[in-house]
Design a protein around this motif. Sequence first.
Motif, PDB file in Angstrom:
ATOM      1  N   GLU A  98      -0.372   5.327  -8.084  1.00 18.47           N
ATOM      2  CA  GLU A  98      -0.244   4.304  -9.136  1.00 18.47           C
ATOM      3  C   GLU A  98       1.020   3.471  -8.941  1.00 18.47           C
ATOM      4  N   VAL A  99       2.013   4.031  -8.262  1.00 18.16           N
ATOM      5  CA  VAL A  99       3.235   3.265  -7.956  1.00 18.16           C
ATOM      6  C   VAL A  99       2.901   2.109  -7.017  1.00 18.16           C
ATOM      7  N   LEU A 100       2.088   2.383  -6.005  1.00 15.24           N
ATOM      8  CA  LEU A 100       1.669   1.336  -5.078  1.00 15.24           C
ATOM      9  C   LEU A 100       0.824   0.287  -5.783  1.00 15.24           C
ATOM     10  N   ARG A 101       0.007   0.746  -6.701  1.00 17.93           N
ATOM     11  CA  ARG A 101      -0.832  -0.190  -7.456  1.00 17.93           C
ATOM     12  C   ARG A 101       0.026  -1.165  -8.251  1.00 17.93           C
ATOM     13  N   GLU A 102       1.056  -0.662  -8.921  1.00 13.58           N
ATOM     14  CA  GLU A 102       1.915  -1.522  -9.716  1.00 13.58           C
ATOM     15  C   GLU A 102       2.725  -2.459  -8.825  1.00 13.58           C
ATOM     16  N   MET A 103       3.231  -1.953  -7.716  1.00  9.19           N
ATOM     17  CA  MET A 103       3.950  -2.810  -6.776  1.00  9.19           C
ATOM     18  C   MET A 103       3.044  -3.921  -6.256  1.00  9.19           C
ATOM     19  N   GLY A 104       1.780  -3.597  -6.016  1.00  4.56           N
ATOM     20  CA  GLY A 104       0.828  -4.599  -5.554  1.00  4.56           C
ATOM     21  C   GLY A 104       0.582  -5.686  -6.577  1.00  4.56           C
ATOM     22  N   HIS A 105       0.518  -5.310  -7.845  1.00  2.80           N
ATOM     23  CA  HIS A 105       0.343  -6.309  -8.902  1.00  2.80           C
ATOM     24  C   HIS A 105       1.532  -7.258  -8.957  1.00  2.80           C
ATOM     25  N   THR A 139      19.432   0.517  11.491  1.00  3.20           N
ATOM     26  CA  THR A 139      19.280   0.005  12.851  1.00  3.20           C
ATOM     27  C   THR A 139      18.749   1.081  13.789  1.00  3.20           C
ATOM     28  N   SER A 140      18.468   2.271  13.252  1.00  3.80           N
ATOM     29  CA  SER A 140      17.978   3.376  14.078  1.00  3.80           C
ATOM     30  C   SER A 140      16.497   3.612  13.795  1.00  3.80           C
ATOM     31  N   ASP A 141      15.902   4.495  14.588  1.00  2.50           N
ATOM     32  CA  ASP A 141      14.494   4.854  14.351  1.00  2.50           C
ATOM     33  C   ASP A 141      14.369   6.168  13.593  1.00  2.50           C
ATOM     34  N   ASP A 142      15.429   6.566  12.900  1.00  3.62           N
ATOM     35  CA  ASP A 142      15.411   7.783  12.069  1.00  3.62           C
ATOM     36  C   ASP A 142      14.356   7.605  10.975  1.00  3.62           C
ATOM     37  N   PRO A 143      13.350   8.477  10.921  1.00  2.00           N
ATOM     38  CA  PRO A 143      12.259   8.300   9.965  1.00  2.00           C
ATOM     39  C   PRO A 143      12.556   8.825   8.567  1.00  2.00           C
ATOM     40  N   THR A 144      13.721   9.416   8.355  1.00  3.45           N
ATOM     41  CA  THR A 144      13.995  10.113   7.092  1.00  3.45           C
ATOM     42  C   THR A 144      13.743   9.265   5.852  1.00  3.45           C
ATOM     43  N   PRO A 145      14.302   8.041   5.743  1.00  2.00           N
ATOM     44  CA  PRO A 145      14.053   7.269   4.508  1.00  2.00           C
ATOM     45  C   PRO A 145      12.597   6.866   4.347  1.00  2.00           C
ATOM     46  N   LEU A 146      11.913   6.562   5.447  1.00  2.00           N
ATOM     47  CA  LEU A 146      10.496   6.197   5.371  1.00  2.00           C
ATOM     48  C   LEU A 146       9.664   7.391   4.926  1.00  2.00           C
ATOM     49  N   VAL A 147       9.942   8.552   5.498  1.00  5.37           N
ATOM     50  CA  VAL A 147       9.236   9.770   5.106  1.00  5.37           C
ATOM     51  C   VAL A 147       9.434  10.047   3.618  1.00  5.37           C
ATOM     52  N   LYS A 148      10.639   9.834   3.137  1.00  6.31           N
ATOM     53  CA  LYS A 148      10.939  10.088   1.728  1.00  6.31           C
ATOM     54  C   LYS A 148      10.074   9.219   0.817  1.00  6.31           C
ATOM     55  N   PHE A 149       9.967   7.941   1.133  1.00  8.90           N
ATOM     56  CA  PHE A 149       9.139   7.048   0.319  1.00  8.90           C
ATOM     57  C   PHE A 149       7.677   7.475   0.361  1.00  8.90           C
ATOM     58  N   LEU A 150       7.166   7.722   1.546  1.00 10.15           N
ATOM     59  CA  LEU A 150       5.748   8.040   1.685  1.00 10.15           C
ATOM     60  C   LEU A 150       5.385   9.348   0.991  1.00 10.15           C
ATOM     61  N   LEU A 151       6.248  10.348   1.085  1.00 15.25           N
ATOM     62  CA  LEU A 151       5.975  11.606   0.398  1.00 15.25           C
ATOM     63  C   LEU A 151       6.003  11.439  -1.117  1.00 15.25           C
ATOM     64  N   SER A 152       6.897  10.592  -1.605  1.00 14.25           N
ATOM     65  CA  SER A 152       6.986  10.383  -3.056  1.00 14.25           C
ATOM     66  C   SER A 152       5.762   9.676  -3.611  1.00 14.25           C
ATOM     67  N   TRP A 153       5.069   8.897  -2.767  1.00 18.50           N
ATOM     68  CA  TRP A 153       3.882   8.161  -3.221  1.00 18.50           C
ATOM     69  C   TRP A 153       2.584   8.904  -2.909  1.00 18.50           C
TER      70      TRP A 153
END
Length: 361
Positions: A331-338, A312-326
Amino acid sequence: MNGSIIIAAGGTGGHISPGVALAEVLSEKANAFGYESVYIHSLVRNQNNPDLLNPPCQVIWHNIPQLGGLKTIVYPFLFLFPFIKTILLFRKLKINAVIGMGGYSSLPAILYAILFRKPLYLCEQNCVPGKITRVFSKFAKKIAFSFPIVDSFQIPGKIIGNPIRKRVIPEHLNIRQNENLHEGKKNTINVLVLGGSQGARQLNQMILKTMENAEIASKYKFRLLTGTNLYDETKQKANDGTEIISYANDMKPNYEWANLVVARSGAGVVAECLVFGLPMILIPYPFAADNHQKANAEYLEKQGAAVTIHSTSDDPTPLVKFLLSWKDHSEVLREMGHISLALSNVNAAYQTVSYFFSDSN
């Protein structure tokens, strides 16, 4: 002919958009199913909704009051007069079948179907059935679900998919936005951020803070649809690397541009992302009725088309974690897209209409 069909599609855009998608099909196919014509029944306050500015059929406006608050005791009296007007008009228009899209605004049409013994069909957009579906499912001839409903509800129906408006459907269904990422032809990953027509301050602020990370700013390009009311405040805080848009009536170019979507998990947005084969980072609106956005997001995450951030907050930590990992593993995004594309149904509108009005189904 068996008279006309009314589609009760008021309330929010999540009810209106799939209702309009059904109306697009029925405006062309009503005669084939034995009906003369089709109408949309919607609230007066929805007159400026983009999907209803140029509708595929006539819209009948009504002003049924919303249930809740201090009006609860006197609600039956407030409801009665506009409901009687609805009955008289429906009789005049020979309404002999009702499709309810959910929400309190569909109540007059649904009660008309029950009182006058007309076929009632229900569309449920979310994994957690809304109150209208739960209360009136026993009166419905058929129920169409957009997604599998959670196990705690035992409501008979058919999973078809959320009806999509024609103007949103991709022209080239074989195009996969993320193929070029995997093949190394594209260095930048385009991220589309959707907070809905009213916007979401939480999402806007989270994205602006995320872009302060230098690694993310060098790899990702953001297009942020802020919502009209939040455009000015977001624009003032954004840096030059963020594309800020208040609202878009035509979403197709935005979906075609994107490689990844960050959004709430309303059924309409999710269904549109699926038909474009887009991976998603979903941040459910925590105050949605019955917490249905949480259930929608968890279903897509379990299937592998999305990841979920419960915050419920605007803390970017979890979003940053996902984006840095990709960042170096597109290829992770490609598979998720499929997987996303495999979960979609671009023909859901026609299949829903066929399911409702074909005797063989």
